[in-house]
Design an enzyme around this catalytic site. Structure first.
Site, short mmCIF file in Angstrom:
data_model
loop_
_atom_site.label_atom_id
_atom_site.label_comp_id
_atom_site.label_asym_id
_atom_site.label_seq_id
_atom_site.Cartn_x
_atom_site.Cartn_y
_atom_site.Cartn_z
CG HIS A 154 50.40 18.04 33.71
ND1 HIS A 154 50.15 17.57 32.44
CD2 HIS A 154 50.22 19.38 33.64
CE1 HIS A 154 49.84 18.57 31.64
NE2 HIS A 154 49.88 19.69 32.33
CE LYS A 167 45.05 24.69 26.73
NZ LYS A 167 46.32 24.45 27.29
NE ARG A 190 55.04 24.78 31.50
CZ ARG A 190 54.05 24.61 30.65
NH1 ARG A 190 54.06 23.59 29.84
NH2 ARG A 190 53.06 25.47 30.59
CB SER A 213 49.66 18.90 26.96
OG SER A 213 49.54 18.63 28.33
P1 ADP Z 1 46.17 24.98 31.13
O1 ADP Z 1 45.45 24.88 29.85
O2 ADP Z 1 45.34 25.39 32.30
O3 ADP Z 1 47.50 25.71 31.08
P2 ADP Z 1 47.72 22.57 31.24
O4 ADP Z 1 47.20 21.20 31.30
O5 ADP Z 1 48.53 22.96 30.06
O6 ADP Z 1 46.45 23.46 31.46
O7 ADP Z 1 48.57 22.87 32.56
C1 ADP Z 1 48.02 22.81 33.84
C2 ADP Z 1 49.00 23.41 34.82
O8 ADP Z 1 50.19 22.61 34.84
C3 ADP Z 1 49.47 24.82 34.48
O9 ADP Z 1 49.68 25.51 35.69
C4 ADP Z 1 50.79 24.61 33.78
O10 ADP Z 1 51.64 25.72 33.91
C5 ADP Z 1 51.31 23.42 34.56
N1 ADP Z 1 52.26 22.63 33.79
C6 ADP Z 1 52.16 22.17 32.54
N2 ADP Z 1 53.27 21.46 32.17
C7 ADP Z 1 54.09 21.49 33.25
C8 ADP Z 1 55.39 21.00 33.53
N3 ADP Z 1 56.12 20.35 32.60
N4 ADP Z 1 55.91 21.23 34.73
C9 ADP Z 1 55.20 21.92 35.65
N5 ADP Z 1 54.00 22.44 35.47
C10 ADP Z 1 53.44 22.23 34.29
#
Ligand code: ADP
Length: 171
Positions: free
Chosen positions: A17, A41, A90, A128
């Protein structure tokens, strides 16, 4: 002045992130990391905790702020005057869902653009959920998340770490 929001659940924020935030800061005048209050979730951290962990991680970035929201993402974007929604990609597996969401958001708010930024290759496996999963099994996550997040994970998962520790002791 272009304002972008970067919405997500961030449960918790990872170095992946933060990589996206660092890229976004170079492209937009103002970046608001928007922490979604009630995603569909199970969460480990409260909204306040998720916000605070990101705030600490971006403390040195002058054009980044962190807020929570509980409405439609496009409604939130409009409310704060953002023209752009940032999402991180990703792998191809992210793409399908992001494309669907971008189309829906475009219907709801055609004036707002969704911009997907590709993560650095070495974060492409990072999520995450994987961080929580391996932290719960006692693995070291210090190269995947900021130090204060690793500490918060240890505290939150403390009770579940114990079986993994005793497993290790048995070897
Ligand atoms: P959501 O529940 O909206 O997917 P996340 O916190 O999991 O929320 O992710 C927020 C954003 O960050 C999403 O666009 C996700 O694809 C992106 N994201 C999560 N992990 C990574 C990573 N390792 N590299 C790049 N983008 C990421």
């Amino acid at each position: 002045m272009v304002t972008a929001i970067y919405p997500g659940s961030f449960d918790p924020v990872t170095n992946g992130h933060l990589d996206i935030i660092a890229r976004a800061v170079r492209l937009f005048d103002r970046v608001i990391v928007a922490v979604y209050d009630r995603p569909a979730k199970r969460l480990l951290f409260s909204a306040e905790e998720r916000v605070e962990m990101i705030r600490q991680a971006v403390a040195d970035c002058p054009n980044v702020s962190v807020e929570r929201y509980d409405t439609l993402t496009v409604e939130y974007a409009r409310r704060v005057g953002a023209q752009v929604i940032i999402r991180g990609l990703r792998a191809m597996t992210d793409f399908e869902l992001e494309l669907q969401m971008a189309h829906i958001n475009h219907r709801l708010a055609p004036e707002i653009e969704v911009v997907c930024l590709m993560t650095a290759q070495h974060y492409s496996f990072l999520s995450s959920s994987i961080v929580k999963e391996i932290a719960a099994l006692g693995a070291d996550v210090s190269n995947l998340v900021p130090a204060h997040v690793a500490q918060a994970l240890r505290e939150a998962l403390g009770s579940r770490e114990k079986p993994a520790d005793s497993e290790r002791g048995r070897k």
